[in-house]
Design an enzyme around this catalytic site. Structure first.
Site, mmCIF file in Angstrom:
data_model
loop_
_atom_site.group_PDB
_atom_site.id
_atom_site.type_symbol
_atom_site.label_atom_id
_atom_site.label_comp_id
_atom_site.label_asym_id
_atom_site.label_seq_id
_atom_site.Cartn_x
_atom_site.Cartn_y
_atom_site.Cartn_z
ATOM 1 N N GLU A 61 0.806 -1.217 0.000
ATOM 2 C CA GLU A 61 0.000 0.000 0.000
ATOM 3 C C GLU A 61 0.840 1.270 0.000
ATOM 4 O O GLU A 61 0.537 2.234 -0.709
ATOM 5 C CB GLU A 61 -0.946 0.015 1.193
ATOM 6 C CG GLU A 61 -2.137 -0.931 1.057
ATOM 7 C CD GLU A 61 -1.808 -2.388 1.310
ATOM 8 O OE1 GLU A 61 -0.685 -2.683 1.744
ATOM 9 O OE2 GLU A 61 -2.683 -3.247 1.082
ATOM 10 N N HIS A 130 -10.226 -4.687 10.549
ATOM 11 C CA HIS A 130 -10.862 -4.404 9.259
ATOM 12 C C HIS A 130 -12.100 -3.535 9.367
ATOM 13 O O HIS A 130 -12.972 -3.584 8.504
ATOM 14 C CB HIS A 130 -11.229 -5.719 8.568
ATOM 15 C CG HIS A 130 -10.053 -6.458 8.005
ATOM 16 N ND1 HIS A 130 -9.182 -7.164 8.788
ATOM 17 C CD2 HIS A 130 -9.595 -6.583 6.739
ATOM 18 C CE1 HIS A 130 -8.253 -7.721 8.023
ATOM 19 N NE2 HIS A 130 -8.469 -7.375 6.780
HETATM 20 C C1 TPP Z 1 -2.218 -4.649 4.297
HETATM 21 C C2 TPP Z 1 -3.235 -5.510 3.671
HETATM 22 N N1 TPP Z 1 -3.486 -5.385 2.354
HETATM 23 C C3 TPP Z 1 -4.405 -6.164 1.744
HETATM 24 C C4 TPP Z 1 -5.112 -7.100 2.461
HETATM 25 C C5 TPP Z 1 -6.165 -7.976 1.780
HETATM 26 N N2 TPP Z 1 -5.648 -9.360 1.682
HETATM 27 C C6 TPP Z 1 -6.022 -10.293 2.564
HETATM 28 S S1 TPP Z 1 -5.224 -11.746 2.260
HETATM 29 C C7 TPP Z 1 -4.373 -11.113 0.963
HETATM 30 C C8 TPP Z 1 -3.408 -11.970 0.201
HETATM 31 C C9 TPP Z 1 -2.192 -12.322 1.003
HETATM 32 O O1 TPP Z 1 -1.436 -13.276 0.307
HETATM 33 P P1 TPP Z 1 -0.363 -14.188 1.018
HETATM 34 O O2 TPP Z 1 0.514 -13.350 1.888
HETATM 35 O O3 TPP Z 1 0.324 -14.985 -0.034
HETATM 36 O O4 TPP Z 1 -1.162 -15.143 1.995
HETATM 37 P P2 TPP Z 1 -2.206 -16.279 1.587
HETATM 38 O O5 TPP Z 1 -3.571 -15.660 1.639
HETATM 39 O O6 TPP Z 1 -1.847 -16.769 0.215
HETATM 40 O O7 TPP Z 1 -2.067 -17.350 2.617
HETATM 41 C C10 TPP Z 1 -4.724 -9.780 0.755
HETATM 42 C C11 TPP Z 1 -4.182 -8.933 -0.331
HETATM 43 C C12 TPP Z 1 -4.856 -7.189 3.848
HETATM 44 N N3 TPP Z 1 -5.529 -8.044 4.627
HETATM 45 N N4 TPP Z 1 -3.900 -6.408 4.405
#
Ligand code: TPP
Ligand code: TPP
Ligand code: MG
Ligand code: MG
Lengths: 330, 388, 330, 388
Positions: A61, A130
């Site tokens: 972000e 959130h």
């Molecule tokens: C700072 C932030 N940006 C965006 C999100 C929305 N979001 C939730 S899970 C996710 C993907 C994260 O991917 P990863 O780190 O690979 O974990 P996975 O879900 O694949 O286990 C996103 C973008 C968030 N929760 N926090």
């Protein structure tokens, strides 16, 4: 001529309108392209506009908001999606230290035509990390503009205004209302910033809100009409910075009473500013103190019943109105 | 019967996903009572011996224990998805289906006093540390009997007594906390370590960079016994690793911080087990951080809510299901005649029953008392600063 | 028994007092050790306490603040220095999403005994990016405590209280006053949070401030006494969260008039909250609207004359007081 | 006369620092008028030919031009420190003394339309792009005639017409902006590039990580013509690189983002020149980012305000002064008989005079009009949202 559309559709329409006008307008954000957007606001747009106009970003972000500021300083007009405003704390430095101030500390040599948009506020059990309403958080800083449209027509019209604005605009959407419908004017229905909207006319008390709480106030107004024969005026601030002081002052000069309603926390929030303005500018007209109705002073809980209990309720609003009218609470 | 028995033509991704669940569901019938938390204590306390031998040749009993743990997680996650579709689980809910071998293998090396911290995909970590599935499910159901009293939900499971220092919802945001916990473990002169789980997508966050740099720096003085476990399921939501960084060797990214690192096949429980045993011991000894990139795959959708998966093909998902960690282990156990189909079935039945009980418990539990809204804001005299 | 000390010395004394009590109390921050601290608050401490109790960190505000939260969750009691609060936007996510909320979303399983301290506010031509007053910015969030001591005795006493508090404390120091002197009690002079201080007694009007502006109000009070024979009461809020509503309400019930002064920007700031509280709880006592005196609504400029023009001035305060007293402004 | 002529016993670090200044000052007497901004235009427009030949054998004229540029910077910085000690320059002020070869060498490759962005140690970048030293000094003096009307001060020099996109005060905060600017340069289909200067200390910031990752990612598609120029002066304030990261090869940190990188001797103007020419052309061609770690040293204190330098020894500073970039070039020019002592002296005198004029201009200029406080907050109708 107007059509009935959802808040989501109207919002998208506003962005597309901007993209059609100027190829410097691009969309950036996490999963807004291939994935279709977590809230489906941008769903399908990448197929139509391609990956340069609808750009997926890594989960950074601060980084991509900062990059968008740099693009804006070069004459592009990025619209950055914060998947939800809760993630914007990571971009707070870029937004507050660069976007809001670079024009000033460059002696006016640059401008930052940037829109940062996304869902604001809670309501679907997303719990503490959130669930935030960040109107006053960003509204505090000179250099930023902050708006929070609640109707489909306003979300389109204010998005068009935001895109055409040469300054950074914090665009706070009523995330819980993406699916709600309303009349939306065709074409360019730009809605000016700094002008509140009278959502309902009334004579006895003024209910002041913005975002989702406007609808709460409208419901409360109906109840007051039916149960207490009270005629409540409802004002939708829509724009927090710039702020339409005159609108609330004039209304209170008519009604002599006001209730300010917000989902956000009370301390140093919008409702306190509203109360401060009214007591300052309509002191002699006030027949009762301005009452503030805010969200519970706690991080948002997950359990449905707790979450509901934590948000302002219609009862709180109607009773606050009754209190300033010195009539029996229910 | 095996996970990868043909499933017939697949129409939509939704069906693919549903089918895993139904299919998986189909092997779950009535069975023996719940010996699970006991099981878990075992793996929780860790079968140290074989690990210190390097743990390469995993005793067959242990393999069965691990199988049980993975079935526990899978069964729980499927019930959780079901609950979500029934509208009984709310908010953001993320399941671990397909990734079970990673947490199961690493938490086998967990020792009393160690700490675990992860993001929002946190059900397995709590369950494998011995949290009661009843309380975990009740948390997802938003009940007062939940692991955190219904206040956090799926993304925020804590069981501090058992070492579960929480699930966190801000991508990357928990990483600095984990590094600080590891530092504290040495500052307080213990030989405990922190298992810090993170996703591939979180590595684009500045928080990751700053925390990894601190870990490397503090590690120079032996003050950061932190194991970074990258659950590389190849996507952050709908964004593949290739679309998120130009340098896709995630383990090697730790070179920039002077942190030793390696990769492991996150679908092969034995490989994970060996790696986990060796790495955790090294970190415990040295007080220096170490990073492991576990290559795995999320066969379920990112969140329980989303079923349109424009970002990947059915074929890809199908491909990966061929390497489902539970399926692979079943095959191994059968081939080595460690256990037969009935044995496997018994285990599945056992957990089916246990999770059914957890679901009923969650379903029947009361919502939190409204007063709970106002507690736990501050420690000590609870200063609630609004009007109730 | 008390001694005259500088704000800087008193602050250090408070921290050292905490370090002596408990070895879980450590200092962390950029250049606080070997370099001696940019503002010399921690100068020399590393020689006495060693690098583990006084830890230099890389330039990673978010990272080390987050790490400190993790340490606090483990029972340590870190005192983190923000070299200046302007840099805390980079740690906003850690402070707001983790420190403030983890106790809540863990159902009370953890606590975060953490102090984050540093100079707040402007005054030495540091310009836009290095001049912020973040009281309301952090004060908005449940889970945090926010204090802003202005006297040497309070800065020591409130630091001791902060260290002993089991919750995250945002400790906003009057950076421009590090060199100013005052009486400081020896030993443990803990000053409770949530209790305002009457800095000057008076009957005709209440001047409400915190931090550096308390001194401004005291000067204004003298002027009002001399030039207008007006007796002004000056209240130093010193703690913004928790906030001492009763203190200002009681004072206004006596004086019937109030002026709220702050260096920070007006919109959604502390002064607006003060005005909202007074009109709400002392409505029938007020003889005039509460007037707010704030910093100019612009990013801070560099040029000395502009910077001075941008801060609240004694004239603004005295004239605001005259206005609420309905006497001639000067 | 040479910079490294013995200076006699040195008592305190303050004296060390002062002595550089006094001593340096001593070679500055009256001289010819100001040909400097002309000079600068030249180097600004860039001596393309020799660069495209790889620019290894630098023409002697160019060496003299470069010498002039470095003397300009050094002379300005010394005057600035003097102004600070006189209390005429306020706020935070950081000088570039000892590091001149880095910006001088790289900005020699600057082409019309390119952009430059840096942190707060930004005087040389503005001066070398051709900003009028009068206006730069007036900015430091907080006058209305300043480069940004007295609103920004030392840390915020902008000269957008000349490509100077600003100095920024938040460590690491400008890096994402620079990457975005480079992206825009390609999005708008130009062949311009961005020179992004950053300090060694800023690389611990998440903003660096996120921005570098974006640059690498966008560079895959040729959409990020950004040159990262790490001004590694070996300290972030009082913290050495060794105390800030376990992996001290700063160039190699860019490997984690798939960004090509190299190191250069930041004290050797010819080496910097060669590297700059080659790298900027490659980036211009490819649209891919590239990182250069220039090893240099700040012989002045971190900020004009601090003189207690507990974090480094006098000896270390002395050591490094032996490799002062201006001294090294003087030696080279004399040895090659390109110019004699008188020639050097003339150049110094010329800039001494020019900077003296800049100082008088700054000193005599008016403070900004008070109305300026309220302008430039917003673009367009100036909405001032408070009471004036
Ligand atoms: C700072 C932030 N940006 C965006 C999100 C929305 N979001 C939730 S899970 C996710 C993907 C994260 O991917 P990863 O780190 O690979 O974990 P996975 O879900 O694949 O286990 C996103 C973008 C968030 N929760 N926090
Ligand atoms: C976010 C942030 N943290 C801290 C500071 C205070 N500060 C100013 S300069 C500096 C050192 C930066 O070092 P480096 O990046 O190496 O640049 P140099 O000063 O050596 O040129 C620090 C810590 C700041 N300005 N911004
Ligand atoms: Mg992932
Ligand atoms: Mg440096």
């Amino acid at each position: 001529m107007a059509e009935t559309k959802t808040y989501r559709e109207a919002l998208r329409e506003g962005m597309v309108h901007g993209m059609e006008q100027d190829e410097n307008v691009i969309l950036m954000g996490e999963d807004i392209g291939v994935y279709g957007g977590t809230h489906l606001i941008t769903d399908g747009l990448i197929d139509e506009w391609g990956p340069q106009r609808v750009m997926d970003t890594p989960i950074s972000e601060g980084g991509f908001t900062g990059a968008a500021i740099g693009m804006a300083m070069m004459g592009m007009r990025p619209i950055v999606e914060m998947m939800t405003w809760n993630f914007s704390f990571l971009a707070a430095d870029q937004i507050i230290q660069n976007a809001a101030k670079v024009r000033y500390f460059s002696g006016g040599q640059v401008k930052v035509p940037l829109v940062i948009r996304g869902p604001n506020g809670g309501g679907v059990q997303l719990s503490a990390q959130h669930t935030h309403s960040l109107e006053s958080f960003y509204g505090h800083f000179p250099g930023l503009k902050v708006v929070a449209p609640v109707t489909p027509n306003d979300v389109k019209g204010m998005m068009i205004t935001a895109i055409n604005d040469d300054n950074p605009v914090i665009f706070l959407e009523a995330g819980a209302l993406y699916g709600t419908k309303g009349e939306v004017e065709e074409g360019d229905n730009s809605v000016p910033f700094g002008k509140a909207r009278v959502a309902r006319e009334g004579d006895d008390v003024t209910l002041i809100a913005y975002g989702r709480q406007v609808n709460l106030c409208l419901r409360a107004a109906e109840t007051l009409e039916e149960e207490d024969g009270v005629s409540a005026e409802v004002i939708d601030l829509r724009s927090l910075r710039p702020f339409d002081e005159d609108a609330i002052v004039e209304s209170v000069e008519k009604t002599h009473r006001a209730v300010a309603v917000q989902e956000q926390w009370r301390w140093f929030g919008v409702a306190s500013e509203v109360a401060a303005i009214i007591q300052d500018r309509a002191f002699d007209y006030l027949d009762a103190p301005v009452i503030r109705v805010s969200g519970a002073e706690v991080p948002a809980p997950y359990a449905r019943n707790l979450e509901v209990a934590g948000f302002p309720s219609e009862d709180q609003v109607t009773n606050a109105a009754r209190r300033v009218l010195y009539i029996e609470e229910k | 019967m095996l996970w990868n028995r043909p499933m017939g033509a697949i129409k939509t991704v939704y069906e693919v996903v549903k089918s895993v669940i139904l299919f998986a569901g189909s092997y779950l019938q009535e069975g023996r009572g719940d010996s699970m938390s006991a099981e878990n204590e075992n793996s929780g306390n860790g079968d140290v011996e074989s690990r210190e031998e390097g743990g390469v040749a995993t005793s067959t009993d242990r393999l069965v224990d691990l199988y049980r743990n993975m079935v526990l997680v899978r069964t729980f996650e499927e019930a959780c998805q079901k609950g979500f579709r029934q509208g009984k689980v709310g908010g953001y809910t993320h399941v671990y289906i397909g990734e079970e071998a990673v947490a199961t293998g690493f938490l086998d090396s967990f020792k009393e006093g160690d700490k675990v911290i992860t993001a929002y995909r946190d059900h397995p970590h709590a369950l494998l540390l011995g949290s009661d599935p009843k309380e975990v499910m009740a948390e997802l159901y938003g009940k007062g009997t939940g692991l955190v009293k219904g206040k956090g939900g799926s993304m925020h499971l804590f069981d501090v007594e058992r070492g579960m220092m929480g699930g966190y919802g801000i991508v990357g945001g928990h990483i600095p906390l984990g590094v600080g916990m590891a530092y504290a473990q040495r500052y307080q002169e213990t030989d405990h370590i922190t298992q810090l789980y993170l996703g591939d997508g979180s590595m684009s966050q500045g928080a990751f960079h700053e925390a990894a740099n601190l870990a490397g720096l503090w590690g120079k003085g032996g003050m950061c016994p932190c194991v970074f476990i990258v659950e590389n399921n190849q996507y952050g939501m709908g964004t593949s690793v290739e679309r998120t960084t130009a340098m896709t060797d995630l383990a090697a990214k730790f070179d920039a911080y002077g942190i030793e690192n390696e990769k492991v096949d996150g679908m092969d429980i034995e490989a994970v087990l060996e790696c986990a045993g060796r790495v955790t011991e090294q970190v415990r000894e040295s007080g220096k951080p170490y990073a492991v990139e576990a290559l795995t795959y999320r066969t379920a959708p990112h969140g329980a809510a989303d079923f349109f998966e424009k970002y990947r093909t059915k074929e890809e998902v199908k491909e990966w299901r061929q390497r489902d960690p539970i399926g692979l282990l079943e095959q191994k156990l059968l081939d080595s005649e460690t256990i037969d189909e009935d044995g496997l079935q018994e285990i599945k039945d056992e957990y089916k029953e246990q999770i059914d009980e957890a679901v009923s418990f969650a379903d029947e539990s009361e919502e939190p008392a409204i007063e709970e809204l106002y507690t736990d804001v501050y420690s000590g005299e609870d200063e609630y600063m609004g009007e109730e």
